[in-house]
Design an enzyme around this catalytic site. Structure first.
Site, PDB file in Angstrom:
ATOM      1  N   LYS A   1       0.813  -1.221   0.000  1.00 22.54           N
ATOM      2  CA  LYS A   1       0.000   0.000   0.000  1.00 22.54           C
ATOM      3  C   LYS A   1       0.847   1.272   0.000  1.00 22.54           C
ATOM      4  O   LYS A   1       0.314   2.357  -0.228  1.00 22.54           O
ATOM      5  CB  LYS A   1      -0.974  -0.019   1.176  1.00 22.54           C
TER       6      LYS A   1
HETATM    7  O1  P1T Z   1      -6.546  -2.794  -1.107  1.00 33.40           O
HETATM    8  P1  P1T Z   1      -5.941  -3.856  -1.988  1.00 33.40           P
HETATM    9  O2  P1T Z   1      -5.102  -3.258  -3.041  1.00 33.40           O
HETATM   10  O3  P1T Z   1      -6.956  -4.793  -2.527  1.00 33.40           O
HETATM   11  O4  P1T Z   1      -4.939  -4.700  -1.086  1.00 33.40           O
HETATM   12  C1  P1T Z   1      -5.437  -5.642  -0.158  1.00 33.40           C
HETATM   13  C2  P1T Z   1      -4.539  -5.799   1.049  1.00 33.40           C
HETATM   14  C3  P1T Z   1      -3.924  -7.033   1.274  1.00 33.40           C
HETATM   15  N1  P1T Z   1      -3.138  -7.240   2.323  1.00 33.40           N
HETATM   16  C4  P1T Z   1      -2.882  -6.262   3.224  1.00 33.40           C
HETATM   17  C5  P1T Z   1      -1.998  -6.562   4.371  1.00 33.40           C
HETATM   18  C6  P1T Z   1      -3.474  -4.998   3.065  1.00 33.40           C
HETATM   19  O5  P1T Z   1      -3.194  -4.036   3.957  1.00 33.40           O
HETATM   20  C7  P1T Z   1      -4.344  -4.759   1.976  1.00 33.40           C
HETATM   21  C8  P1T Z   1      -5.121  -3.496   1.811  1.00 33.40           C
HETATM   22  N2  P1T Z   1      -4.988  -2.571   2.819  1.00 33.40           N
HETATM   23  C9  P1T Z   1      -5.836  -1.505   2.963  1.00 33.40           C
HETATM   24  C10 P1T Z   1      -6.986  -1.387   2.312  1.00 33.40           C
HETATM   25  C11 P1T Z   1      -5.371  -0.463   3.891  1.00 33.40           C
HETATM   26  O6  P1T Z   1      -6.113   0.480   4.160  1.00 33.40           O
HETATM   27  O7  P1T Z   1      -4.244  -0.591   4.373  1.00 33.40           O
END
Ligand code: P1T
Length: 367
Positions: A47
């Site tokens: 992220k």
């Molecule tokens: O949001 P996305 O691109 O689908 O990623 C998913 C995801 C997977 N694993 C971890 C540890 C994550 O932190 C995230 C997504 N995180 C958020 C939406 C956030 O606000 O940190």
């Protein structure tokens, strides 16, 4: 690339793609299993990329004023850490609204980077005023120069992955030659990725299918309890159930998650136990200190490959799994401590105990 970077934001992304040969061998896979290891980014997760992209785009549009703007974001933590890192460097204040279930480690990292953190009830529906989204909106209305960059709707979220994560994977696979010992199709044949906002999977899918291999199979991973998987019948049995894995799954469909069936070919549901067992598998066999959603992604990959023997058993097929963050975020979590500390004594541990119980040369027994 200059060797001296200007600041930590220049160390976001450019993460390694690492062979998961031992996991592949243990599961009888003949294809190449490759992990995109995102905890090696400066802020510790996939992220970071979107935090940097959203801040830089807002700056270009004149929406951020150093010393004045207050960046407010509802997040499961990692986007918050990326934003707090970017804002520490650039001089904006940050408020993060964070559901209670998210780890203490994430809150500590956020506070260490100078962010304010407001905890919200995990069970609050996304559109209620108490949810992390509702509280962020309330604060934004009241705080002068408050701005929500909004990872759930911001095009720079999937775009960051279309422009960086995807191309990095493609470049790594294309540039690694096929050898008799390590046969490779030299293209990405399948990619497996968990979905939270859906920015990672949607952006990577576009990079794969538009610029690299239109037949690349994109597989989404959604935890039991969430409703993101398609067809929705996959979700009905477990909808609304609580789960411990952080960062993936929601009770609403984020705008940036592509619902175009051409972008995401298939969905797999996973549960906490299989995710945490897969984390342990990665740690013990590959030496990779990944977080819980990485376990979900690997567990989903292995389940999916059970249904695709044509890929699993074909030498040279490249199956990529996105490993979004690291164990730094979860060191105090019960699931991790149980597996790391409270395990059956190994034969080696028993031998150590036996040796240390023997009297020392001076005849004194150790206690
Ligand atoms: O949001 P996305 O691109 O689908 O990623 C998913 C995801 C997977 N694993 C971890 C540890 C994550 O932190 C995230 C997504 N995180 C958020 C939406 C956030 O606000 O940190």
């Amino acid at each position: 690339m200059p060797q001296i970077l200007n600041n930590a934001l220049d160390a976001v992304g450019n993460t390694p793609l690492i062979r998961l040969d031992k996991v592949a061998m243990l599961h009888g896979l003949k294809c190449n299993l490759l992990g995109k290891v995102e905890f090696m980014s400066a802020g510790g997760s996939v992220k970071d990329r979107i935090a940097k992209a959203m801040v830089e785009a807002a700056e270009k549009e004149g929406k951020l004023i150093p010393g004045k703007s207050v960046v407010i974001e509802p997040t499961s933590g990692n986007t918050g850490i990326g934003l707090a890192m970017a804002c520490a460097i650039k001089g904006y204040s940050v408020i993060i609204t964070l559901p209670n279930k998210m780890s203490l480690e994430k809150e500590a990292a956020l506070r260490a980077l100078g962010a304010e953190v407001v905890r919200t009830p995990t069970e609050a529906a996304w559109d209620s005023s108490e949810s992390h989204i509702g509280v962020a909106r309330k604060l934004q209305k009241e705080i002068p120069y408050g701005i929500i960059l909004d990872q759930y709707g911001n095009v720079n979220n999937p775009l960051a992955h279309e422009l960086t994560t995807g191309p990095e994977i493609i470049e790594a696979v294309k540039s690694t030659p096929s050898t008799p010992a390590r046969v490779s199709s030299q293209k990405v044949d399948a990619i497996v990725c968990g979905a939270g906002t859906g920015g990672t999977i949607s952006g990577i899918s576009r990079a794969m299918k538009k610029t690299h291999n239109k037949d690349c199979i994109v597989v989404g991973v959604d935890p039991e309890g969430s409703i993101l998987a398609i067809p929705s019948s996959l979700n009905t049995k477990t909808e609304g159930a609580a789960y411990v894995v952080e960062g993936i799954g929601y009770d609403f469909i984020p705008d940036v998650l592509s619902r175009n069936p051409a972008d995401i070919d298939e969905w797999i549901k996973t549960n906490d136990n299989e995710a945490f067992d897969a984390v342990q598998l990665l740690m013990r066999n590959e030496g990779l200190l990944v977080g819980g959603s990485s376990g979900s992604a690997l567990a989903g990959t292995l389940k999916w490959l059970e249904t695709r023997k044509d890929i699993a058993e074909k030498e040279g097929q490249n199956v990529v799994v996105v490993l979004p963050d690291g164990i730094r975020n979860y060191m105090s979590k019960e699931w991790f401590l149980n597996r790391a500390l409270h395990r059956e004594p190994t034969p080696l541990a028993q031998n150590i105990a036996k040796i240390l119980q023997k009297p020392n040369k001076n005849g004194v027994e150790r206690t």
